[in-house]
Design a protein around this motif. Structure first.
Motif, PDB file in Angstrom:
ATOM      1  N   ALA A  62       0.825  -1.214   0.000  1.00  0.00           N
ATOM      2  CA  ALA A  62       0.000   0.000   0.000  1.00  0.00           C
ATOM      3  C   ALA A  62       0.855   1.258   0.000  1.00  0.00           C
ATOM      4  CB  ALA A  62      -0.931   0.002   1.218  1.00  0.00           C
ATOM      5  N   VAL A  63       0.183   2.360  -0.276  1.00  0.00           N
ATOM      6  CA  VAL A  63       0.787   3.687  -0.228  1.00  0.00           C
ATOM      7  C   VAL A  63      -0.096   4.572   0.647  1.00  0.00           C
ATOM      8  CG1 VAL A  63       1.404   5.746  -1.552  1.00  0.00           C
ATOM      9  CG2 VAL A  63       1.845   3.480  -2.508  1.00  0.00           C
ATOM     10  N   ILE A  64       0.536   5.305   1.575  1.00  0.00           N
ATOM     11  CA  ILE A  64      -0.208   6.214   2.448  1.00  0.00           C
ATOM     12  C   ILE A  64       0.329   7.631   2.282  1.00  0.00           C
ATOM     13  CG2 ILE A  64      -0.991   6.766   4.779  1.00  0.00           C
ATOM     14  CD1 ILE A  64      -0.337   3.964   5.632  1.00  0.00           C
ATOM     15  N   PRO A  65      -0.326   8.459   1.471  1.00  0.00           N
ATOM     16  CA  PRO A  65       0.009   9.878   1.458  1.00  0.00           C
ATOM     17  C   PRO A  65      -0.768  10.579   2.565  1.00  0.00           C
ATOM     18  CG  PRO A  65      -1.658   9.435  -0.185  1.00  0.00           C
ATOM     19  CD  PRO A  65      -1.365   8.116   0.488  1.00  0.00           C
ATOM     20  N   MET A  66      -0.171  11.627   3.125  1.00  0.00           N
ATOM     21  CA  MET A  66      -0.891  12.430   4.110  1.00  0.00           C
ATOM     22  C   MET A  66      -1.123  13.828   3.542  1.00  0.00           C
ATOM     23  SD  MET A  66      -0.099  13.532   8.049  1.00  0.00           S
ATOM     24  CE  MET A  66       1.052  14.809   7.579  1.00  0.00           C
ATOM     25  N   HIS A  67      -2.321  14.345   3.737  1.00  0.00           N
ATOM     26  CA  HIS A  67      -2.657  15.695   3.292  1.00  0.00           C
ATOM     27  C   HIS A  67      -2.184  16.665   4.378  1.00  0.00           C
ATOM     28  CE1 HIS A  67      -4.877  13.815   0.091  1.00  0.00           C
ATOM     29  NE2 HIS A  67      -5.653  13.185   0.956  1.00  0.00           N
ATOM     30  N   THR A  68      -0.913  17.017   4.313  1.00  0.00           N
ATOM     31  CA  THR A  68      -0.221  17.728   5.373  1.00  0.00           C
ATOM     32  C   THR A  68      -0.830  19.098   5.658  1.00  0.00           C
ATOM     33  OG1 THR A  68       1.785  16.612   4.617  1.00  0.00           O
ATOM     34  CG2 THR A  68       2.060  18.429   6.174  1.00  0.00           C
ATOM     35  N   PHE A  69      -1.236  19.281   6.918  1.00  0.00           N
ATOM     36  CA  PHE A  69      -1.849  20.521   7.391  1.00  0.00           C
ATOM     37  C   PHE A  69      -3.100  20.895   6.601  1.00  0.00           C
ATOM     38  CE2 PHE A  69       2.841  21.303   8.192  1.00  0.00           C
ATOM     39  CZ  PHE A  69       2.787  20.701   9.423  1.00  0.00           C
ATOM     40  N   GLY A  70      -3.698  19.900   5.921  1.00  0.00           N
ATOM     41  CA  GLY A  70      -4.933  20.121   5.170  1.00  0.00           C
ATOM     42  C   GLY A  70      -4.737  20.381   3.694  1.00  0.00           C
ATOM     43  N   HIS A  71      -3.495  20.361   3.195  1.00  0.00           N
ATOM     44  CA  HIS A  71      -3.237  20.623   1.775  1.00  0.00           C
ATOM     45  C   HIS A  71      -3.243  19.308   0.989  1.00  0.00           C
ATOM     46  CE1 HIS A  71      -2.384  24.745   2.723  1.00  0.00           C
ATOM     47  NE2 HIS A  71      -1.386  24.429   3.527  1.00  0.00           N
ATOM     48  N   PRO A  72      -4.169  19.141   0.057  1.00  0.00           N
ATOM     49  CA  PRO A  72      -4.280  17.868  -0.669  1.00  0.00           C
ATOM     50  C   PRO A  72      -3.055  17.550  -1.527  1.00  0.00           C
ATOM     51  CG  PRO A  72      -6.319  19.131  -0.844  1.00  0.00           C
ATOM     52  CD  PRO A  72      -5.292  20.045  -0.247  1.00  0.00           C
ATOM     53  N   VAL A  73      -2.679  16.289  -1.520  1.00  0.00           N
ATOM     54  CA  VAL A  73      -1.605  15.812  -2.393  1.00  0.00           C
ATOM     55  C   VAL A  73      -2.139  15.674  -3.818  1.00  0.00           C
ATOM     56  CG1 VAL A  73      -0.413  14.593  -0.537  1.00  0.00           C
ATOM     57  CG2 VAL A  73      -2.142  13.385  -1.894  1.00  0.00           C
ATOM     58  N   GLU A  74      -1.233  15.360  -4.754  1.00  0.00           N
ATOM     59  CA  GLU A  74      -1.608  15.209  -6.164  1.00  0.00           C
ATOM     60  C   GLU A  74      -2.203  13.807  -6.373  1.00  0.00           C
ATOM     61  OE1 GLU A  74       1.751  17.291  -8.619  1.00  0.00           O
ATOM     62  OE2 GLU A  74       2.505  16.815  -6.612  1.00  0.00           O
ATOM     63  N   LEU A  75      -3.488  13.713  -6.152  1.00  0.00           N
ATOM     64  CA  LEU A  75      -4.138  12.402  -6.065  1.00  0.00           C
ATOM     65  C   LEU A  75      -4.280  11.692  -7.406  1.00  0.00           C
ATOM     66  CD1 LEU A  75      -6.736  13.215  -3.302  1.00  0.00           C
ATOM     67  CD2 LEU A  75      -5.084  11.342  -3.218  1.00  0.00           C
ATOM     68  N   ASP A  76      -4.566  12.394  -8.483  1.00  0.00           N
ATOM     69  CA  ASP A  76      -4.706  11.715  -9.778  1.00  0.00           C
ATOM     70  C   ASP A  76      -3.448  10.925 -10.108  1.00  0.00           C
ATOM     71  OD1 ASP A  76      -7.265  12.559 -10.269  1.00  0.00           O
ATOM     72  OD2 ASP A  76      -6.699  14.208 -11.593  1.00  0.00           O
ATOM     73  N   GLU A  77      -2.311  11.566  -9.919  1.00  0.00           N
ATOM     74  CA  GLU A  77      -1.041  10.918 -10.216  1.00  0.00           C
ATOM     75  C   GLU A  77      -0.795   9.723  -9.288  1.00  0.00           C
ATOM     76  OE1 GLU A  77      -0.733  15.230 -11.502  1.00  0.00           O
ATOM     77  OE2 GLU A  77      -1.597  14.084  -9.849  1.00  0.00           O
ATOM     78  N   LEU A  78      -1.098   9.897  -8.009  1.00  0.00           N
ATOM     79  CA  LEU A  78      -0.887   8.804  -7.056  1.00  0.00           C
ATOM     80  C   LEU A  78      -1.825   7.631  -7.339  1.00  0.00           C
ATOM     81  CD1 LEU A  78      -0.396  10.781  -3.717  1.00  0.00           C
ATOM     82  CD2 LEU A  78       1.353   9.684  -5.131  1.00  0.00           C
ATOM     83  N   VAL A  79      -3.066   7.934  -7.686  1.00  0.00           N
ATOM     84  CA  VAL A  79      -4.027   6.871  -8.039  1.00  0.00           C
ATOM     85  C   VAL A  79      -3.511   6.083  -9.242  1.00  0.00           C
ATOM     86  CG1 VAL A  79      -6.330   6.415  -8.974  1.00  0.00           C
ATOM     87  CG2 VAL A  79      -6.054   7.983  -7.036  1.00  0.00           C
ATOM     88  N   SER A  80      -3.004   6.775 -10.240  1.00  0.00           N
ATOM     89  CA  SER A  80      -2.489   6.131 -11.446  1.00  0.00           C
ATOM     90  C   SER A  80      -1.299   5.229 -11.138  1.00  0.00           C
ATOM     91  CB  SER A  80      -2.097   7.193 -12.474  1.00  0.00           C
ATOM     92  OG  SER A  80      -1.538   6.601 -13.624  1.00  0.00           O
ATOM     93  N   ILE A  81      -0.373   5.720 -10.325  1.00  0.00           N
ATOM     94  CA  ILE A  81       0.810   4.926  -9.970  1.00  0.00           C
ATOM     95  C   ILE A  81       0.413   3.691  -9.166  1.00  0.00           C
ATOM     96  CG2 ILE A  81       2.948   4.934  -8.628  1.00  0.00           C
ATOM     97  CD1 ILE A  81       3.117   7.979  -9.305  1.00  0.00           C
ATOM     98  N   CYS A  82      -0.486   3.866  -8.224  1.00  0.00           N
ATOM     99  CA  CYS A  82      -0.928   2.725  -7.406  1.00  0.00           C
ATOM    100  C   CYS A  82      -1.633   1.684  -8.264  1.00  0.00           C
ATOM    101  CB  CYS A  82      -1.839   3.204  -6.281  1.00  0.00           C
ATOM    102  SG  CYS A  82      -0.955   4.073  -4.967  1.00  0.00           S
ATOM    103  N   SER A  83      -2.405   2.123  -9.236  1.00  0.00           N
ATOM    104  CA  SER A  83      -3.077   1.192 -10.139  1.00  0.00           C
ATOM    105  C   SER A  83      -2.053   0.406 -10.959  1.00  0.00           C
ATOM    106  CB  SER A  83      -4.019   1.964 -11.066  1.00  0.00           C
ATOM    107  OG  SER A  83      -4.629   1.105 -11.994  1.00  0.00           O
ATOM    108  N   LYS A  84      -1.036   1.096 -11.458  1.00  0.00           N
ATOM    109  CA  LYS A  84       0.005   0.451 -12.262  1.00  0.00           C
ATOM    110  C   LYS A  84       0.740  -0.628 -11.469  1.00  0.00           C
ATOM    111  CE  LYS A  84       4.478   1.515 -14.422  1.00  0.00           C
ATOM    112  NZ  LYS A  84       5.438   2.614 -14.739  1.00  0.00           N
TER     113      LYS A  84
END
Length: 381
Positions: free
Chosen positions: A156-178
């Motif tokens: 698994a991969v766990i990104p954290m939305h640090t201090f409330g700022h969203p990470v780049e989710l589209d890219e992370l979703v794509s990498i995790c799918s791959k």
């Protein structure tokens, strides 16, 4: 930039000469009557109407198919990891720039972290760093991801939305799918933050939210698992309530489970807090705008939301010129009764995680030596 000027500015925002905390809870709505109602009903523990109501309010606000209330954010993250199939001996990729609860949840699963760098844009897990680490160190075998050098499964991969700022989710979703990796969003700090119009914690397989006393809304202690489907959500709720099969009087449990259900008395607080959440978000955005204006044209950089997101600005942050300036700011502001805090120690510097696998952490180290969190409590109109 003079730290004394910052102190004066903060005091002007909060209109007080008293001690100013970093982030204090606010109880300005129906908290007291709802809590009294639970006490008078005697249903203060895991049975009571407010738990279900709180979950429904969270589903409506975030758009998640199913929300499951837990006793705290760490329990929510632990549950999400369990539901995603993380097992003892697995590796889970996360960021070193995070609160220790992220890694504690892994430890209690018997899993181990791999630390990957963060993005300077979001302060959260960097997709480029993740992709680079996987290309260099991972392989797919029978649709499972394994570490080339240790032979362990990367699950698994766990990104954290640090201090409330969203990470780049589209890219992370794509990498995790791959790479066939579960994506679990540590959204502990990001209630009210949106990524391209979608609430954080709802784009991965699971999300974990915290309602600790210092969060944007609080239940005293509490958390929530945001589930990617109603089916997985129903199973999650079953597992967090000791996997007890409903029956008029018999006690039968059909699988291992956790006693993680949020007490009704805490959920009562949560329901009242949800009623004023939009008001809190509006106030915090206004405060962030004031901070941004104050630091405009300064050598100190105010941390703005990424251009693809709408942040809740849970904690307002600045990046100092260097570590010396950071330390001077911290010393001066705290000595004058205005609480400021540095970011957490990087996880790979803690004794229990210092031997963990990791990639280059140059951005994490840069932020760690320069970032300060500023007072960010709700300010009433």
């Amino acid at each position: 930039m003079n730290a004394q000027l910052l102190v004066e500015f903060v005091r002007d925002q909060y209109k007080t000469q008293d001690f100013i905390p970093l982030h204090a809870p606010t109880f300005a709505g129906n908290e007291k009557p709802y809590v009294i109602e639970t006490i008078e009903s005697t249903f203060v523990s895991s049975v009571g109407k407010f738990v279900n109501e709180f979950e429904l309010k969270m589903e409506a606000f975030t758009g998640t198919p199913k929300a499951v209330a837990t006793v705290n954010g760490t329990a929510a993250l632990h549950t999400a990891l369990y539901m995603a199939g993380v097992e003892r001996g697995d590796l889970v990729i996360t960021q070193a720039l995070t609160f220790v609860a992220t890694c504690n949840a892994l430890y209690h699963m018997g899993a181990e972290p791999i630390f990957v760098d963060v993005s300077l844009k979001s302060l959260g897990l960097c997709p480029k760093a993740l992709e680079s680490y996987l290309d260099e160190n991972a392989t797919l075998t029978e649709n499972e991801c394994y570490h080339k050098h240790t032979g362990q499964r990367i699950k698994a991969v766990i990104p954290m939305h640090t201090f409330g700022h969203p990470v780049e989710l589209d890219e992370l979703v794509s990498i995790c799918s791959k790479w066939n990796l579960a994506l679990i969003e540590d959204a502990a700090e990001s209630l009210g933050s949106f990524y391209k119009g979608r609430h954080t914690g709802t784009l991965g397989d699971y999300g974990a939210v915290s309602f600790n006393g210092n969060k944007i809304i609080t239940t005293g202690g509490g958390g929530m698992v945001l589930c990617g489907s109603e089916e997985s959500g129903n199973h999650t709720k079953h597992v967090t309530t000791t996997a007890k099969v409903p029956h008029k009087y018999e006690f039968f449990h059909d699988e291992p489970g956790f006693n993680y259900r949020m007490p009704n008395i805490n959920a009562a607080l949560g329901c009242a807090q949800m009623e004023v959440l939009e008001q809190y978000l509006k106030s915090k955005r206004a405060l962030a705008e004031q901070y941004a204006s104050f630091f405009d044209n300064s050598e100190v950089k105010f941390v703005l939301e990424p251009d693809y997101a709408r942040s809740n600005y849970w904690l307002n942050s600045i990046i100092c010129v260097d570590e010396q300036q950071r330390n001077e700011f911290l010393e001066t502001t705290n000595s004058l009764g205005v609480m400021t805090r540095p970011v957490w120690q990087l996880m790979d510097r803690l004794p229990m995680f210092e031997k963990a696998l990791k990639g280059s952490l140059s951005n994490s180290e840069f932020i760690s030596s320069r970032l300060i969190n500023l007072p960010s409590s709700y300010i009433a109109d």
